[in-house]
Design an enzyme around this catalytic site. Sequence first.
Site, PDB file in Angstrom:
ATOM      1  N   ARG A   1      44.003  36.137  48.834  1.00  0.00           N
ATOM      2  CA  ARG A   1      45.135  37.037  48.513  1.00  0.00           C
ATOM      3  C   ARG A   1      46.086  37.202  49.687  1.00  0.00           C
ATOM      4  O   ARG A   1      46.616  38.288  49.909  1.00  0.00           O
ATOM      5  CB  ARG A   1      44.645  38.424  48.063  1.00  0.00           C
ATOM      6  CG  ARG A   1      43.910  38.433  46.758  1.00  0.00           C
ATOM      7  CD  ARG A   1      44.874  38.570  45.567  1.00  0.00           C
ATOM      8  NE  ARG A   1      44.206  38.163  44.338  1.00  0.00           N
ATOM      9  CZ  ARG A   1      43.668  39.002  43.468  1.00  0.00           C
ATOM     10  NH1 ARG A   1      43.754  40.297  43.657  1.00  0.00           N
ATOM     11  NH2 ARG A   1      43.084  38.546  42.388  1.00  0.00           N
TER      12      ARG A   1
ATOM     13  N   ARG B   1      50.616  42.065  47.221  1.00  0.00           N
ATOM     14  CA  ARG B   1      51.384  43.307  47.237  1.00  0.00           C
ATOM     15  C   ARG B   1      51.421  44.046  48.571  1.00  0.00           C
ATOM     16  O   ARG B   1      52.182  44.977  48.737  1.00  0.00           O
ATOM     17  CB  ARG B   1      50.860  44.243  46.143  1.00  0.00           C
ATOM     18  CG  ARG B   1      51.354  43.816  44.763  1.00  0.00           C
ATOM     19  CD  ARG B   1      50.584  44.534  43.680  1.00  0.00           C
ATOM     20  NE  ARG B   1      49.187  44.117  43.716  1.00  0.00           N
ATOM     21  CZ  ARG B   1      48.279  44.493  42.845  1.00  0.00           C
ATOM     22  NH1 ARG B   1      48.586  45.316  41.886  1.00  0.00           N
ATOM     23  NH2 ARG B   1      47.033  44.057  42.929  1.00  0.00           N
TER      24      ARG B   1
ATOM     25  N   ARG C   1      58.367  40.528  42.977  1.00  0.00           N
ATOM     26  CA  ARG C   1      57.685  41.007  41.773  1.00  0.00           C
ATOM     27  C   ARG C   1      58.458  42.074  41.008  1.00  0.00           C
ATOM     28  O   ARG C   1      58.177  42.317  39.840  1.00  0.00           O
ATOM     29  CB  ARG C   1      56.283  41.510  42.134  1.00  0.00           C
ATOM     30  CG  ARG C   1      55.244  40.415  42.203  1.00  0.00           C
ATOM     31  CD  ARG C   1      54.817  39.944  40.806  1.00  0.00           C
ATOM     32  NE  ARG C   1      53.823  40.863  40.252  1.00  0.00           N
ATOM     33  CZ  ARG C   1      54.045  41.726  39.294  1.00  0.00           C
ATOM     34  NH1 ARG C   1      55.234  41.805  38.738  1.00  0.00           N
ATOM     35  NH2 ARG C   1      53.085  42.501  38.852  1.00  0.00           N
TER      36      ARG C   1
ATOM     37  N   ASP D   1      46.805  31.934  39.229  1.00  0.00           N
ATOM     38  CA  ASP D   1      45.687  32.812  38.892  1.00  0.00           C
ATOM     39  C   ASP D   1      44.623  32.014  38.152  1.00  0.00           C
ATOM     40  O   ASP D   1      44.948  31.057  37.440  1.00  0.00           O
ATOM     41  CB  ASP D   1      46.140  34.002  38.040  1.00  0.00           C
ATOM     42  CG  ASP D   1      45.070  35.098  38.034  1.00  0.00           C
ATOM     43  OD1 ASP D   1      45.081  35.923  38.956  1.00  0.00           O
ATOM     44  OD2 ASP D   1      44.209  35.086  37.139  1.00  0.00           O
TER      45      ASP D   1
ATOM     46  N   TYR E   1      35.861  36.945  31.429  1.00  0.00           N
ATOM     47  CA  TYR E   1      37.149  37.497  30.984  1.00  0.00           C
ATOM     48  C   TYR E   1      37.432  37.147  29.523  1.00  0.00           C
ATOM     49  O   TYR E   1      37.985  37.942  28.769  1.00  0.00           O
ATOM     50  CB  TYR E   1      38.293  36.980  31.861  1.00  0.00           C
ATOM     51  CG  TYR E   1      38.413  37.702  33.184  1.00  0.00           C
ATOM     52  CD1 TYR E   1      39.023  38.950  33.261  1.00  0.00           C
ATOM     53  CD2 TYR E   1      37.926  37.141  34.344  1.00  0.00           C
ATOM     54  CE1 TYR E   1      39.137  39.617  34.472  1.00  0.00           C
ATOM     55  CE2 TYR E   1      38.036  37.797  35.568  1.00  0.00           C
ATOM     56  CZ  TYR E   1      38.639  39.032  35.622  1.00  0.00           C
ATOM     57  OH  TYR E   1      38.749  39.695  36.811  1.00  0.00           O
TER      58      TYR E   1
HETATM   59  O1  CP3 Z   1      44.455  34.212  47.047  1.00  0.00           O
HETATM   60  C1  CP3 Z   1      45.665  34.012  46.845  1.00  0.00           C
HETATM   61  O2  CP3 Z   1      46.550  34.476  47.583  1.00  0.00           O
HETATM   62  C2  CP3 Z   1      46.095  33.091  45.722  1.00  0.00           C
HETATM   63  C3  CP3 Z   1      46.431  33.690  44.498  1.00  0.00           C
HETATM   64  C4  CP3 Z   1      45.360  34.231  43.610  1.00  0.00           C
HETATM   65  C5  CP3 Z   1      45.626  35.271  42.693  1.00  0.00           C
HETATM   66  N1  CP3 Z   1      44.518  35.435  41.914  1.00  0.00           N
HETATM   67  C6  CP3 Z   1      46.902  35.975  42.585  1.00  0.00           C
HETATM   68  C7  CP3 Z   1      46.936  37.264  41.906  1.00  0.00           C
HETATM   69  C8  CP3 Z   1      44.041  33.844  43.417  1.00  0.00           C
HETATM   70  C9  CP3 Z   1      43.234  32.815  44.166  1.00  0.00           C
HETATM   71  C10 CP3 Z   1      43.527  34.602  42.337  1.00  0.00           C
HETATM   72  C11 CP3 Z   1      42.183  34.406  41.783  1.00  0.00           C
HETATM   73  C12 CP3 Z   1      41.644  35.410  40.885  1.00  0.00           C
HETATM   74  N2  CP3 Z   1      42.279  36.043  39.872  1.00  0.00           N
HETATM   75  C13 CP3 Z   1      40.298  35.812  40.859  1.00  0.00           C
HETATM   76  C14 CP3 Z   1      39.235  35.270  41.750  1.00  0.00           C
HETATM   77  C15 CP3 Z   1      39.396  35.805  43.116  1.00  0.00           C
HETATM   78  C16 CP3 Z   1      38.901  37.170  43.283  1.00  0.00           C
HETATM   79  O3  CP3 Z   1      39.703  38.022  43.681  1.00  0.00           O
HETATM   80  O4  CP3 Z   1      37.734  37.387  43.013  1.00  0.00           O
HETATM   81  C17 CP3 Z   1      40.138  36.743  39.838  1.00  0.00           C
HETATM   82  C18 CP3 Z   1      38.874  37.458  39.473  1.00  0.00           C
HETATM   83  C19 CP3 Z   1      41.388  36.879  39.206  1.00  0.00           C
HETATM   84  C20 CP3 Z   1      41.734  37.715  38.048  1.00  0.00           C
HETATM   85  C21 CP3 Z   1      42.788  38.688  38.384  1.00  0.00           C
HETATM   86  N3  CP3 Z   1      44.128  38.366  38.532  1.00  0.00           N
HETATM   87  C22 CP3 Z   1      42.647  40.066  38.613  1.00  0.00           C
HETATM   88  C23 CP3 Z   1      41.339  40.823  38.550  1.00  0.00           C
HETATM   89  C24 CP3 Z   1      43.930  40.576  38.887  1.00  0.00           C
HETATM   90  C25 CP3 Z   1      44.331  41.995  39.078  1.00  0.00           C
HETATM   91  C26 CP3 Z   1      44.112  42.358  40.490  1.00  0.00           C
HETATM   92  C27 CP3 Z   1      44.957  43.526  40.863  1.00  0.00           C
HETATM   93  O5  CP3 Z   1      44.717  43.984  41.995  1.00  0.00           O
HETATM   94  O6  CP3 Z   1      45.852  43.946  40.125  1.00  0.00           O
HETATM   95  C28 CP3 Z   1      44.835  39.492  38.868  1.00  0.00           C
HETATM   96  C29 CP3 Z   1      46.281  39.572  39.133  1.00  0.00           C
HETATM   97  C30 CP3 Z   1      46.696  38.874  40.385  1.00  0.00           C
HETATM   98  N4  CP3 Z   1      46.351  37.596  40.714  1.00  0.00           N
HETATM   99  C31 CP3 Z   1      47.553  39.404  41.397  1.00  0.00           C
HETATM  100  C32 CP3 Z   1      47.710  38.392  42.348  1.00  0.00           C
HETATM  101  C33 CP3 Z   1      48.550  38.431  43.592  1.00  0.00           C
HETATM  102  C34 CP3 Z   1      48.241  40.753  41.383  1.00  0.00           C
HETATM  103  C35 CP3 Z   1      49.508  40.539  40.648  1.00  0.00           C
HETATM  104  C36 CP3 Z   1      50.531  41.602  40.857  1.00  0.00           C
HETATM  105  O7  CP3 Z   1      50.402  42.671  40.234  1.00  0.00           O
HETATM  106  O8  CP3 Z   1      51.497  41.365  41.597  1.00  0.00           O
END
Ligand code: CP3
Length: 503
Positions: A186, A190, A199, A235, A311
């Site tokens: 990540r 944000r 965003r 994602d 999911y």
């Molecule tokens: O790591 C990185 O910078 C690359 C981008 C990346 C995202 N998601 C961007 C994202 C990666 C590698 C992921 C993987 C991901 N997505 C996982 C596995 C990694 C982990 O964290 O365990 C999982 C379980 C997801 C599913 C997912 N996508 C969730 C649970 C969420 C919500 C998280 C939250 O805090 O709101 C997302 C959305 C997401 N994916 C965001 C980002 C930057 C937030 C989006 C936003 O609101 O701007």
Amino acid sequence: MPIDFKGLHVVTFESRKADEMAELIRQAGGKPVIAPSMRAIQDIIDWDTGCADFVLFTSATQVRHVFQVAKMDGVERQLLEAFKHVCIGSVGPIASRAITEQGLTVDYEPDTPKMAHLVREMARRGSDLLDKKRTAFANGVDTGKWRRIDMVWQPGVGGQPTIKDSVFMKACRRERVPYTPIWIMRQAGRYQREYVRVRKEVTMLELCKSPEVAAEMTLMPVDRLGVDAAIIFSDILFVTEPMGLNLEFVKGEGPVIHNPVRTRKDVDRLNDPDVNELVYVFDALKITRRALRPDIGLIGFAGAPFTIASYMIEGGKSDHYVRTKTMMYRDNATWHALMERLTKILTEYLNGQIAAGADAVQVFDSWVGSLSPDDYRRFVMPHVKRLIDGIDKSAPVIHFSTGNPALLPLMKEAGGDVIGLDWRSDLADAWSVLGDDVAVMGNMDPVVLYTSPKEIRAQVQAILDKAAGRPGHIFNLGHGILPDMPPENVAELVDAVHELSAR
Ligand code: CP3
């Protein structure tokens, strides 16, 4: 990377705070050039004689004034041209908007809009940014916007590095490296103002499906932090769309799947997916690879079958995975059918990413830690093994999970060149269980980033001591950065790892 302008010239404009600014620049190892607008403009235009390397704007009025003066003197075009070769810093969003209005791109704006942050952070990242601007810009296409993606490298040409020089890739292969490489899960997100700004205008889905914007987001943390690898901005849940699922990222709630998969009929109704529906990810990788310094690794990724299945079945995040595990235990055939469908598309997806330019790939099994070792072996391992065995051998595979160190030996058995640890494991113990024939990634508790530079350094040192200089350690947090973490502490982490591990 020490905070150091390395004696280069930093141009600023006369203002009430000019003396303070000069002192900050001097402290950061730069030569301050504080001049009335006309002289500063001449210095910038003459950048190739070595009198201007960085230009720092501290207000919107300054920006407008400089361009007014340049226009009156008839040198506006020359000035715009010269700005392609000097690094432009802006104190905050208002000055940045004024710079953008002139048709220029800001090379660095600190997350905290203060002069001292601008100078410090520009000094910290300056030489890389300048190198990129002067080397890579010349190879790009002049779109008139010069975004990050417009600065293109030519690996190996005229002394430019190649991916063979990548410290990150060497560590994945357990080769000796001059310092421990770091990237952060990540790292684009944000906690950064620039991300939040983007965003505000686009949804998560739109962002990820616009390859140029996704590539910009992928490159941004490399410019700002100086990490050793970029991870493609995407994602894990996008693969569910070509299978026929209706995915939405709901503000405050996270991802939601509106038509979850719960029965044999649901599984049978899934589309036979065409991986090319994910071409926007492949395109983003292609654009990023051209614009990313050749010795910085580009990581592609996918979720592992269990984590994606959870999911698909639950319809969103879950505390106890009741529906997922119920299908797994009670309806064995349906479970394995779903896992097989997923494994097939995930293998094609990761190979597509490698073909598009990913140097390494990470398999995120973020939620598999909720299983016991026996259940992992029975319900998950055969699928993960088939997935990893099917990945093009040219790219190292990072295999990551959280929450359950008891699964680590089984994860290794399933495959991967690098095993990703969360913070719950002791790195030394985990590595001795895994054996020296695999690299490890990790594993600082992300929450340490809320503390102080002193605590961060102490924790980094403790983890480096556990790795004990063995080849094959890649530094990372044990899980992702949280949205409200202080960005300057994230930068501190990167510096601490590089400095304390230098051999
Ligand atoms: O790591 C990185 O910078 C690359 C981008 C990346 C995202 N998601 C961007 C994202 C990666 C590698 C992921 C993987 C991901 N997505 C996982 C596995 C990694 C982990 O964290 O365990 C999982 C379980 C997801 C599913 C997912 N996508 C969730 C649970 C969420 C919500 C998280 C939250 O805090 O709101 C997302 C959305 C997401 N994916 C965001 C980002 C930057 C937030 C989006 C936003 O609101 O701007």
